[in-house]
Each structure stands twice: as C-alpha cells, then as structure tokens.
Write an enzyme that holds these catalytic residues in place. Sequence first.
Site, mmCIF file in Angstrom:
data_model
loop_
_atom_site.group_PDB
_atom_site.id
_atom_site.type_symbol
_atom_site.label_atom_id
_atom_site.label_comp_id
_atom_site.label_asym_id
_atom_site.label_seq_id
_atom_site.Cartn_x
_atom_site.Cartn_y
_atom_site.Cartn_z
ATOM 1 N N ILE A 122 0.843 -1.195 0.000
ATOM 2 C CA ILE A 122 0.000 0.000 0.000
ATOM 3 C C ILE A 122 0.882 1.250 0.000
ATOM 4 C CG2 ILE A 122 -1.790 1.292 1.206
ATOM 5 C CD1 ILE A 122 -2.715 -1.384 0.079
ATOM 6 N N LYS A 123 0.592 2.135 -0.925
ATOM 7 C CA LYS A 123 1.371 3.366 -1.065
ATOM 8 C C LYS A 123 0.567 4.527 -0.484
ATOM 9 C CE LYS A 123 4.328 5.247 -4.754
ATOM 10 N NZ LYS A 123 4.520 5.231 -6.226
#
Length: 217
Positions: free
Chosen positions: A82-83
């Site tokens: 997850i960014k």
Amino acid sequence: MKFFVDTADVKDIRELNELGLLDGVTTNPSLILKSGRNIAEVTKEICDIVEGPVSAEVAATEYAEMMKEAAVLSKIADNICIKVPLTLDGLKACRALTSEGRMVNVTLCFSANQALLAAKAGATFISPFIGRLDDMGVDGMELIAEIRHIYDNYGFDTEILAASIRSTEHVKRAAMIGADVATIPPATLKALVKHPLTDKGLEMFLSDWAKTGQKIG
C-alpha cells in the site's frame, strides 16, 4: 540493489520480468491514468506477473478513507504494497497498516526529516523523489545520502526506494550511496545495459567469427 519498474504497462513489466531483472513494481495514479485501465484490473494482472512487492497507491488524503481504500487494494493480491503520501494522515495509516502486517510504501518524500518520520511509523519503503529535487536545482542524491546515514545510525528496517529516477546516472549514484531499491522507468532500466564499447566489441567479435567460417553446434 533491488530493481523495481515504475510503470503500469503490463507489456513492459512482462518483458522485464522475463529477463529476470525485476524485484517489484511501483504504480501511482498518474501511471494508472496513462495505462487507460481500471486500477483493480491492471494491478491484479501486474501482481500475477511479478512475485515481489507491487505498490498500489491510495487516492484519499484523510486517514479513515485511506484505510478504506487500503482494505480494497490489499484484497487484490498478497504481494500488494500500500502506497501512502508523506502526510500526518499518511503516517498514521502507515503505522496502522504495518501493525496489521501489510507492506507500506511512503511516497513523495523530499526531506530527511520526512524520511525519519516514515521510519518511525514503520514504513516498509520510503520513496525520496530524486528527479523532482533535481528539477528545483537541488541534488537529490544528497537526500539519499542523508537518509542512508540516519537509518544506519538507528538501525531502521525501512528500505530506501530511490524514486523519480530520470537517468542511468541516477541509478548508479543511488547504488553507490546505498539505496536499497531503485524504481526505474522501463526505458531507463533497459538503458543500463548499453555502452558504446560493448556494442563496438560485439561487432568486432561477430565480424571475426564470421571469417572463421565456423558454427557452434
């Protein structure tokens, strides 16, 4: 150094992965737009190609919404990273997600202080943007060196992911400084193999081999 490719173009990813050069992939909203495809669909296809981390970025800016989007993205595949943006809400989301055992890439880093906060929040990766600093007349490599020094001082596990790479020189300098990962556009990654003396030497060897009249096998 690990090599990630910075693209959502499945054709390029598949080609580079078949060469055995890829350790992961990074995407962002701009790259998803460029692909012209649905984020869940193209991200799933990328995750099926590459075994390593595939960064998928949340679009929300507030913590609660980030967590909702992260839950959706995490279901795409086990290798989703997850960014999140380097904001207070992003750092809060980073801490929550890593506490759940998720990989998190904290992006849009432009200072060593920001990188220190990301490491404190438990980020898997920190993404300092080299090229964008260079555009402002600041040597982006100084930031990589500062982060490396700080992380080594305190034994942080967060990996330095050199991002916004514009040239093969960026890759070389990041590797010399000690960045753990470089995320590289496909064309730049392929250009790493090029050198005029290699081409000239190969041309000479092939010419001389042809004169022998021999074949192998």
